[in-house]
Design a protein around this motif. Structure first.
Motif, PDB file in Angstrom:
ATOM      1  N   LYS B  48       0.840  -1.123   0.020  1.00  0.00           N
ATOM      2  CA  LYS B  48       0.010   0.047   0.092  1.00  0.00           C
ATOM      3  C   LYS B  48       1.027   1.292   0.133  1.00  0.00           C
ATOM      4  CE  LYS B  48      -4.204  -1.245   2.424  1.00  0.00           C
ATOM      5  NZ  LYS B  48      -4.878  -1.340   3.893  1.00  0.00           N
ATOM      6  N   LYS B  49       1.839   1.262   0.876  1.00  0.00           N
ATOM      7  CA  LYS B  49       2.782   2.299   0.929  1.00  0.00           C
ATOM      8  C   LYS B  49       3.540   2.516  -0.340  1.00  0.00           C
ATOM      9  CE  LYS B  49       3.411   2.552   5.827  1.00  0.00           C
ATOM     10  NZ  LYS B  49       4.355   1.982   6.955  1.00  0.00           N
ATOM     11  N   THR B  50       3.793   1.473  -1.032  1.00  0.00           N
ATOM     12  CA  THR B  50       4.471   1.625  -2.499  1.00  0.00           C
ATOM     13  C   THR B  50       3.434   2.286  -3.465  1.00  0.00           C
ATOM     14  OG1 THR B  50       5.601  -0.479  -2.098  1.00  0.00           O
ATOM     15  CG2 THR B  50       5.464   0.403  -4.307  1.00  0.00           C
ATOM     16  N   VAL B  51       2.322   2.132  -3.329  1.00  0.00           N
ATOM     17  CA  VAL B  51       1.173   2.580  -4.216  1.00  0.00           C
ATOM     18  C   VAL B  51       1.089   4.026  -4.010  1.00  0.00           C
ATOM     19  CG1 VAL B  51      -1.182   2.313  -4.810  1.00  0.00           C
ATOM     20  CG2 VAL B  51       0.096   0.438  -4.610  1.00  0.00           C
ATOM     21  N   VAL B  52       0.781   4.407  -2.517  1.00  0.00           N
ATOM     22  CA  VAL B  52       0.949   5.841  -2.469  1.00  0.00           C
ATOM     23  C   VAL B  52       1.834   6.611  -2.588  1.00  0.00           C
ATOM     24  CG1 VAL B  52       0.555   7.369  -0.180  1.00  0.00           C
ATOM     25  CG2 VAL B  52      -0.580   5.089  -0.433  1.00  0.00           C
ATOM     26  N   LEU B  53       3.469   6.085  -2.217  1.00  0.00           N
ATOM     27  CA  LEU B  53       4.543   6.742  -2.818  1.00  0.00           C
ATOM     28  C   LEU B  53       4.367   6.946  -4.190  1.00  0.00           C
ATOM     29  CD1 LEU B  53       7.381   4.814  -0.980  1.00  0.00           C
ATOM     30  CD2 LEU B  53       7.075   7.338  -0.938  1.00  0.00           C
ATOM     31  N   TYR B  54       3.950   6.322  -5.228  1.00  0.00           N
ATOM     32  CA  TYR B  54       3.967   6.576  -6.457  1.00  0.00           C
ATOM     33  C   TYR B  54       2.962   7.480  -6.861  1.00  0.00           C
ATOM     34  CZ  TYR B  54       8.010   3.860  -7.887  1.00  0.00           C
ATOM     35  OH  TYR B  54       9.488   3.683  -8.059  1.00  0.00           O
ATOM     36  N   LYS B  55       1.680   7.333  -6.180  1.00  0.00           N
ATOM     37  CA  LYS B  55       0.398   8.150  -6.516  1.00  0.00           C
ATOM     38  C   LYS B  55       1.134   9.762  -6.118  1.00  0.00           C
ATOM     39  CE  LYS B  55      -3.946   9.122  -4.764  1.00  0.00           C
ATOM     40  NZ  LYS B  55      -4.981   8.631  -3.504  1.00  0.00           N
ATOM     41  N   TYR B  56       1.829   9.954  -5.255  1.00  0.00           N
ATOM     42  CA  TYR B  56       2.007  11.409  -4.920  1.00  0.00           C
ATOM     43  C   TYR B  56       3.403  11.853  -5.698  1.00  0.00           C
ATOM     44  CZ  TYR B  56      -1.969  11.282  -1.940  1.00  0.00           C
ATOM     45  OH  TYR B  56      -2.956  11.125  -1.476  1.00  0.00           O
ATOM     46  N   SER B  57       4.169  10.806  -6.456  1.00  0.00           N
ATOM     47  CA  SER B  57       5.495  11.087  -6.718  1.00  0.00           C
ATOM     48  C   SER B  57       5.571  12.069  -7.766  1.00  0.00           C
ATOM     49  CB  SER B  57       6.063   9.709  -7.159  1.00  0.00           C
ATOM     50  OG  SER B  57       5.413   9.234  -8.384  1.00  0.00           O
ATOM     51  N   ALA B  58       4.475  12.305  -8.524  1.00  0.00           N
ATOM     52  CA  ALA B  58       4.397  13.379  -9.570  1.00  0.00           C
ATOM     53  C   ALA B  58       4.133  14.538  -9.408  1.00  0.00           C
ATOM     54  CB  ALA B  58       4.257  12.568 -11.057  1.00  0.00           C
ATOM     55  N   GLU B  59       3.274  14.907  -7.961  1.00  0.00           N
ATOM     56  CA  GLU B  59       2.655  15.857  -7.704  1.00  0.00           C
ATOM     57  C   GLU B  59       3.873  17.012  -7.716  1.00  0.00           C
ATOM     58  OE1 GLU B  59       0.687  16.047  -4.021  1.00  0.00           O
ATOM     59  OE2 GLU B  59      -1.003  15.164  -4.652  1.00  0.00           O
ATOM     60  N   GLY B  60       3.229  18.064  -8.148  1.00  0.00           N
ATOM     61  CA  GLY B  60       4.002  19.479  -8.241  1.00  0.00           C
ATOM     62  C   GLY B  60       5.000  19.320  -9.348  1.00  0.00           C
ATOM     63  N   ASP B  61       4.753  18.179 -10.305  1.00  0.00           N
ATOM     64  CA  ASP B  61       5.755  18.102 -11.418  1.00  0.00           C
ATOM     65  C   ASP B  61       5.558  19.469 -12.422  1.00  0.00           C
ATOM     66  OD1 ASP B  61       7.324  16.145 -10.770  1.00  0.00           O
ATOM     67  OD2 ASP B  61       6.811  14.927 -12.534  1.00  0.00           O
ATOM     68  N   GLU B  62       6.536  20.145 -12.933  1.00  0.00           N
ATOM     69  CA  GLU B  62       6.034  21.069 -14.126  1.00  0.00           C
ATOM     70  C   GLU B  62       6.948  20.909 -15.181  1.00  0.00           C
ATOM     71  OE1 GLU B  62       6.346  25.199 -12.098  1.00  0.00           O
ATOM     72  OE2 GLU B  62       4.508  24.886 -11.115  1.00  0.00           O
ATOM     73  N   VAL B  63       6.483  21.474 -16.353  1.00  0.00           N
ATOM     74  CA  VAL B  63       7.236  21.376 -17.497  1.00  0.00           C
ATOM     75  C   VAL B  63       8.542  22.534 -17.334  1.00  0.00           C
ATOM     76  CG1 VAL B  63       7.338  21.605 -19.807  1.00  0.00           C
ATOM     77  CG2 VAL B  63       5.330  21.078 -19.013  1.00  0.00           C
ATOM     78  N   PRO B  64       9.627  22.059 -17.420  1.00  0.00           N
ATOM     79  CA  PRO B  64      10.554  23.080 -17.393  1.00  0.00           C
ATOM     80  C   PRO B  64      10.255  24.351 -18.242  1.00  0.00           C
ATOM     81  CG  PRO B  64      11.707  21.003 -17.535  1.00  0.00           C
ATOM     82  CD  PRO B  64      10.203  20.735 -17.746  1.00  0.00           C
ATOM     83  N   ARG B  65      10.498  25.412 -18.017  1.00  0.00           N
ATOM     84  CA  ARG B  65      10.120  26.683 -18.845  1.00  0.00           C
ATOM     85  C   ARG B  65      10.720  26.500 -20.186  1.00  0.00           C
ATOM     86  NH1 ARG B  65       7.836  31.166 -19.118  1.00  0.00           N
ATOM     87  NH2 ARG B  65       8.696  32.716 -20.162  1.00  0.00           N
ATOM     88  N   GLU B  66      12.079  25.966 -20.442  1.00  0.00           N
ATOM     89  CA  GLU B  66      12.510  26.069 -21.836  1.00  0.00           C
ATOM     90  C   GLU B  66      11.789  25.036 -22.551  1.00  0.00           C
ATOM     91  OE1 GLU B  66      14.143  25.555 -18.906  1.00  0.00           O
ATOM     92  OE2 GLU B  66      15.343  23.734 -19.091  1.00  0.00           O
ATOM     93  N   VAL B  67      11.383  23.873 -22.224  1.00  0.00           N
ATOM     94  CA  VAL B  67      10.675  22.908 -22.782  1.00  0.00           C
ATOM     95  C   VAL B  67       9.273  23.529 -22.947  1.00  0.00           C
ATOM     96  CG1 VAL B  67       9.782  20.510 -22.620  1.00  0.00           C
ATOM     97  CG2 VAL B  67      11.978  21.008 -21.547  1.00  0.00           C
TER      98      VAL B  67
END
Lengths: 200, 85
Positions: B48-67
């Motif tokens: 369950k903790k594995t699933v939760v870690l991945y669930k939130y792992s991309a939160e706050g990800d942004e496209v780098p400005r130059e990309v």
């Protein structure tokens, strides 16, 4: 303006509407591509390929699926095609060897003293999660990214990957077990801390 | 009386259990097994903790400005070309 209206306008040739759709979705798509490839340069190029392809195919988009799901499909296909080109044929796409139940028992199972949200504040943990994903065969990687990271349903994930819901469930389970094994040495309290090395 | 599930059988069902895809009768069997099996409890918790870690792992990800800038420049050029063809 809501997404449906923007899609209608984009399909009618309104480039500004298309660009607004790009701006709204590019964060999620980039994140998926970065984790699929593990390479920022590949992710940058695939992001461009994905949206150019979407623009050209707008006429074939049917409103019965969410626009974002349709984009995930295009992005995933582009990423898988690139990985197929880049990876030697010896790399398996279907096989994911897992520890047997006996192996897991021998190693002992202990709980992790970790608060996931707190752990994610640490950069090395975020990097660990990305590395563990990279160890999965691409089809398993795609399933775990779409289901667990992007939060899509089993049905949508199956449509995106052109497979059955049963295959998605099987791959997801195996991928999760594999990821858990990879993370255990970092988080486990007791016997598991040494990871595979402690198996006699 | 039905045969009890083994640890191995439980292990195979844990993702479906976490995703709430199982029949209530199987869930009840799994929960009964868990009451007397610490390794299975620990395995479930860590999965369950594995699933939760991945669930939130991309939160706050942004496209780098130059990309982001490159992408929009690329699309304006390519899509305009497309129109012109």
């Amino acid at each position: 303006m809501d997404e449906t209206r923007l899609v209608e306008r984009a399909r009618a040739g309104d480039f500004d509407a298309f660009e607004e759709l790009v701006t709204r979705t590019e964060g999620r798509i980039y994140s998926l591509l970065l984790r699929m490839t593990g390479n920022p340069e590949d992710a940058r190029e695939l992001l461009q390929e994905t949206y150019l392809s979407a623009y050209k195919k707008l006429g074939s988009f049917r409103g019965n699926a969410a626009f974002s799901t349709w984009l995930y499909r295009i992005a995933t296909n582009h990423a898988l095609m690139r990985l197929r080109r880049k990876q030697p044929e010896t790399v398996s796409w279907e096989e994911l060897p897992l520890p047997s139940h006996e192996e897991i028992r021998q190693r002992g199972v202990s709980d992790w003293a970790v608060d996931p949200k707190e752990a994610l504040l640490r950069r090395e943990i975020r990097e660990l999660l990305v590395r563990a994903i990279q160890d999965l065969p691409p089809l398993y990687r795609a399933v775990v990214l779409l289901r667990d990271v992007e939060g899509l349903s089993t049905a949508d994930t199956a449509k995106i990957l052109g497979t059955t819901e049963g295959a998605v469930k099987t791959r997801l389970h195996r991928a999760r077990i594999h990821l858990r094994e990879k993370l255990s040495p970092y988080f486990a309290d007791g016997e598991e801390r040494g990871g595979r090395a402690v198996i006699p | 009386m039905t045969r009890k599930l083994t640890c191995k059988e439980i292990l195979e069902q844990l993702s479906a259990y976490i995703d709430e895809e199982l029949d209530p009768s199987i869930c009840a069997e799994i929960e009964a097994h868990m009451e007397g099996c610490n390794p299975c409890v620990a395995f479930l918790n860590t999965l369950k903790k594995t699933v939760v870690l991945y669930k939130y792992s991309a939160e706050g990800d942004e496209v780098p400005r130059e990309v982001h800038i490159d992408l929009h420049r690329f699309l304006r050029e390519k899509c305009a070309q497309d129109e012109g063809e």
